[in-house]
Scaffold this active site. Structure first.
Site, PDB file in Angstrom:
ATOM      1  N   TYR A 130       0.946  -1.182   0.029  1.00  0.00           N
ATOM      2  CA  TYR A 130       0.037  -0.111   0.038  1.00  0.00           C
ATOM      3  C   TYR A 130       0.773   1.062  -0.062  1.00  0.00           C
ATOM      4  CZ  TYR A 130      -3.537   3.791   0.766  1.00  0.00           C
ATOM      5  OH  TYR A 130      -4.129   4.837   0.648  1.00  0.00           O
ATOM      6  N   GLN A 188     -10.343   0.810   2.067  1.00  0.00           N
ATOM      7  CA  GLN A 188     -10.806   0.044   1.159  1.00  0.00           C
ATOM      8  C   GLN A 188      -9.965  -0.631   0.455  1.00  0.00           C
ATOM      9  OE1 GLN A 188     -11.186   3.394   1.294  1.00  0.00           O
ATOM     10  NE2 GLN A 188     -11.272   4.231  -0.783  1.00  0.00           N
ATOM     11  N   SER A 237       6.200   9.244  12.531  1.00  0.00           N
ATOM     12  CA  SER A 237       7.521   9.447  12.298  1.00  0.00           C
ATOM     13  C   SER A 237       8.274   9.923  13.544  1.00  0.00           C
ATOM     14  CB  SER A 237       7.830   9.749  11.252  1.00  0.00           C
ATOM     15  OG  SER A 237       7.443   9.177  10.090  1.00  0.00           O
ATOM     16  N   GLN A 259      12.472  15.274   9.546  1.00  0.00           N
ATOM     17  CA  GLN A 259      11.471  14.233  10.114  1.00  0.00           C
ATOM     18  C   GLN A 259      10.340  15.195  10.542  1.00  0.00           C
ATOM     19  OE1 GLN A 259      12.436  11.284  10.302  1.00  0.00           O
ATOM     20  NE2 GLN A 259      10.376  10.777  10.615  1.00  0.00           N
ATOM     21  N   HIS A 262       7.316  15.466   7.991  1.00  0.00           N
ATOM     22  CA  HIS A 262       6.648  14.563   7.747  1.00  0.00           C
ATOM     23  C   HIS A 262       5.078  14.852   8.031  1.00  0.00           C
ATOM     24  CE1 HIS A 262       8.749  11.469   5.598  1.00  0.00           C
ATOM     25  NE2 HIS A 262       9.735  11.327   6.434  1.00  0.00           N
ATOM     26  N   GLU A 326      12.472   5.597  16.214  1.00  0.00           N
ATOM     27  CA  GLU A 326      12.404   5.078  14.896  1.00  0.00           C
ATOM     28  C   GLU A 326      13.810   5.460  14.401  1.00  0.00           C
ATOM     29  OE1 GLU A 326       9.746   5.486  10.907  1.00  0.00           O
ATOM     30  OE2 GLU A 326       9.696   7.335  12.305  1.00  0.00           O
ATOM     31  N   HIS A 327      14.177   6.632  14.285  1.00  0.00           N
ATOM     32  CA  HIS A 327      15.415   6.978  13.654  1.00  0.00           C
ATOM     33  C   HIS A 327      16.463   7.354  14.924  1.00  0.00           C
ATOM     34  CE1 HIS A 327      12.533   7.729  10.469  1.00  0.00           C
ATOM     35  NE2 HIS A 327      13.424   7.062   9.730  1.00  0.00           N
TER      36      HIS A 327
END
EC number: 1.1.1.23
Length: 434
Positions: A130, A188, A237, A259, A262, A326-327
């Protein structure tokens, strides 16, 4: 709290310290949960008709053919510059190199004479990717998902994205070997991939980021017996930077802002033992922020972000491990020396010349990473996520005979009589053959 407010970590109480590392709330509202549940059931029941209705409702697009044709994909590639296509090719080369190196060697050992145990790897048969749409199409995520899927040997790789699908996404999908692309977005699309429709094939596992509705749809299908597996839990993020007195404030500020832009729910944190560096970074953030097209978004993210001054670098590492970013960017003079002490992070960037952008696009590592503290138990996306491991065992007569009494004793202790009988019957058969 303003992002230019310096916080002395050691002047804070334990409660205040925990609050400083608290992430913005992301729990889905009851209305989102109900809406997504209705969408899933409707798509499962009505298939393509439901997909077209949702495209008209949410994407304001009338979709006749859900599947993108090869001619449309070729035309999309023709509209892109050679410079961009060459950059994608270079990025894919590095992603291929890194992910190919993750191939697991087969395990084949004798645990004792006559008892052979193996571990073999097989690809996930079918995967769905996706890719969100919007003003900034994330074609780089196509590279990050489709490349390891191809290396893993997944037999069917399909992609869904909201219509109209950006040329960059279509070209990236073709470049990385995606077999089918569909004009379907939102919850969907997740429903179509999980349950299948007249046009969209059902897949075994779904990958990719999305908004709150997509995230909730992935959560729900992963918990349904008729649904599909998903890559990992998703959240906003985030980046944490550890910097020492030798760090370049402009570099640190640019990494924080890359970052923050985002989304308004992104979070950025600076940890440093040097208050002067913290002040200079705050000033650099303001200067660079004024030049960003997405300044409003970044400024919202900065409202939940932190400039924290610590006692020393060891304390920076301890706080980072507690947060589990995350980072994680380490802009210190001894960046490599700190790696062994890092226990929780999605991806780590060492030194002044390793911006997060490198991993986001082209260094070769994957930019699909655990967020929201899931680094404590989850890994960055890799080849293994598109594969499954299977064990094989084979016992010779001699191997079985040597192990039989051990198995019988353990089975009897657990009162699993049929387990014990499966061994005893064979022991007796061997005695009769003797």
């Amino acid at each position: 709290m303003s992002f230019n407010t310096l916080i002395d970590w050691n002047s804070c109480s334990p409660e205040q310290q925990r609050a400083l590392l608290t992430r913005p709330a992301i729990s889905a509202s009851d209305s989102i949960t109900r809406t997504v549940s209705d969408i899933l059931d409707n798509v499962k029941t009505r298939g393509d008709d439901a997909l077209r209705e949702y495209s008209a409702k949410f994407d304001k697009t009338e979709v006749t053919a859900l599947r993108v044709t090869p001619e449309e994909i070729a035309a999309a590639g023709a509209r892109l510059s050679d410079e961009l296509k060459q950059a994608m090719t270079a990025a894919v080369k590095n992603i291929e190199t890194f992910h190919s190196a993750q191939t697991l060697p087969p395990v084949d050992v004798e645990t004792q004479p006559g008892v052979r145990c193996q571990q073999v790897t097989r690809p996930v048969s079918s995967v769905g990717l996706y890719i969100p749409g919007g003003s900034a199409p994330l074609f780089s995520t196509v590279l990050m998902l489709a490349t390891p899927a191809r290396i893993a040997g997944c037999q069917k790789v399909v992609l869904c994205s909201p219509p109209p699908i950006a040329d960059e996404i279509l070209y990236a999908a073709q470049l990385c070997g995606v077999q089918e692309i569909f004009n379907v977005g939102g919850a969907q699309a997740i429903a179509a991939l999980a349950f299948g429709s007249e046009s969209v094939p059902k897949v075994d596992k779904i990958f990719g980021p999305g908004n709150a509705f997509v995230t909730e749809a992935k959560r729900q299908v992963s918990q349904r017996l008729d649904g599909a597996a998903i890559d990992m839990p998703a959240g906003p993020s985030e980046v944490l930077v550890i910097a020492d007195s030798g760090a370049t404030p402009d570099f640190v500020a640019s990494d924080l802002l890359s970052q923050a832009e985002h989304g308004p729910d992104s979070q950025v944190i600076l940890l440093t033992p040097d208050a002067d560096i913290a002040r200079k970074v705050a000033e650099a953030v303001e200067r660079q922020l004024a030049e960003l097209p997405r300044a409003d978004t970044a400024r919202q993210a900065l409202s939940a972000s932190r400039l924290i001054v610590t006692k020393d670098l060891a304390q920076c590492v301890a706080i980072s491990n507690q947060y589990g970013p995350e980072h994680l960017i380490i802009q210190t003079r001894n960046a490599r020396d700190l790696v062994d002490a890092i226990t929780s992070a999605g991806s780590v960037f060492l030194g002044d010349w390793s911006p997060e952008s490198a991993g986001d696009y082209a260094s070769g590592t994957n930019h699909v990473l655990p967020t929201y503290g899931y680094t404590a138990t989850c890994s960055s996306l890799g080849l293994a996520d598109f594969q499954k491991r299977m064990t094989v065992q084979e016992l010779s007569k001699a191997g079985f005979s040597a192990l039989a009494s051990t198995i019988e004793t353990l089975a009897a202790a657990e009162r699993l009589t049929a387990h014990k009988n499966a061994v005893t019957l064979r022991v007796n058969a061997l005695k009769e053959q003797a």
